[in-house]
Design an enzyme around this catalytic site. Structure first.
Site, short mmCIF file in Angstrom:
data_model
loop_
_atom_site.label_atom_id
_atom_site.label_comp_id
_atom_site.label_asym_id
_atom_site.label_seq_id
_atom_site.Cartn_x
_atom_site.Cartn_y
_atom_site.Cartn_z
CB SER A 106 43.26 43.60 45.41
OG SER A 106 44.37 43.06 44.94
CB SER A 107 42.95 37.77 45.83
OG SER A 107 42.91 37.54 44.31
CB CYS A 108 46.94 40.66 42.62
SG CYS A 108 46.31 42.33 42.69
N GLY A 109 47.71 41.33 46.03
CA GLY A 109 48.65 41.88 46.70
C GLY A 109 49.07 43.15 46.64
#
Length: 285
Positions: free
Chosen positions: A113-116
């Site tokens: 995940s790179s969206c936090g």
């Protein structure tokens, strides 16, 4: 095997004039990564360096840290109903005795995940699986980077982007020494894939951990990219665009030096400032 670029017809409009011409586009195809015959992940990638991509992905998942832990990597024949080989499925076999970490679907969601989302769990996953502490190498002076050296790296990366020159549609990642020597550069439609290809090639050469190196990426610095740097033992991650908040959190916790908005002589240092010669920069300013 798939091609890196493909040709498509495009209608071009320039200053009211209309013409038809072929255009060169970056290719994008799925790659399924299997581990010991079991499906693990699917990524959309630019064909090429597929074995390195798979190996690098598995470094970031905590499976590999040494070249001798990989028994072999092969394309899977019969990946389609008619039995033909699409070269879009690879199977990675671990060497006898390699103990696999607990790679579950839940963990993969966290670590890719790179969206936090699921921030605490993401940080915990890296903390428990990282093989190396982020340091500058044993029995060696600390890495100390002049801002001017960092400022010159994006132009060198751009000069090395051969496919980008033809398509304008690829991300790139490059590995440099602390003296600014380019060690390797990879391109891909996904910036995370470009980093995996770099790390996978380093694994195959027996170069991990990549201490005393700089990882430069052509886009933003997501948590996922910071995670990949940490798992490969890279002490410095620089990006031409912004980092995410979770990437900064991970960098601060692990000691990773994180630089963003690296454009011209300007840059932001978000973590690990002890590796940047800030006084030299202030004197020049």
């Amino acid at each position: 095997m798939g091609r890196v670029t493909e040709r498509r017809k495009v209608i071009r409009i320039r200053d009211g004039a209309i013409s038809t011409r072929p255009d060169t586009l970056v290719a994008e195809e799925p790659l399924e990564i299997r581990l010991n015959g079991k499906p693990l992940a699917i990524t959309m990638r630019t064909p090429g360096d597929d074995f390195a991509l798979a190996a690098g992905f598995l470094v970031s998942e905590g499976v590999f840290g040494r070249a001798d832990e990989v028994q072999n990597i092969v394309y899977c024949a019969g990946a389609t109903v008619d039995g033909s080989n699409t070269y879009n499925v690879v199977d990675v076999r671990t060497a006898p005795g390699v103990v696999l970490p607990d790679i579950t679907l839940e963990r993969n969601v966290y670590t890719t995940s790179s969206c936090g989302l699921c921030g605490k769990a993401s940080l915990d996953a890296v903390r428990t699986t990282a093989r190396w502490a982020i340091d500058d190498g044993a029995d060696a002076p600390p890495v100390r980077l002049e801002p001017a050296l960092l400022a010159g790296l994006p132009d060198r990366l751009r000069e090395a982007q051969r496919v980008f020159d033809r398509t304008g549609g690829l991300h790139a990642a490059a590995l440099f020494t602390e003296d600014g020597e380019m060690l390797d550069v990879r391109e891909d439609v996904g910036r995370h894939n470009a980093v995996d290809k770099l790390v996978g090639r380093a694994l195959q050469r027996g170069d991990l951990p990549l201490s005393r190196t700089i990882l430069l990426v052509s886009g933003r610095a997501s948590f996922e990219l910071a995670q990949k740097a940490v798992m490969a033992g890279i002490p410095v991650l620089a990006a031409v665009s912004a980092p995410s908040s979770l990437a900064v959190d991970l960098a601060m916790e692990t000691g990773l030096t994180l630089v963003g908005f690296l454009r011209g002589s300007s840059m932001n240092v978000y973590a690990g400032e002890h590796r940047i010669a800030l006084r030299a920069a202030a004197a020049q300013g």
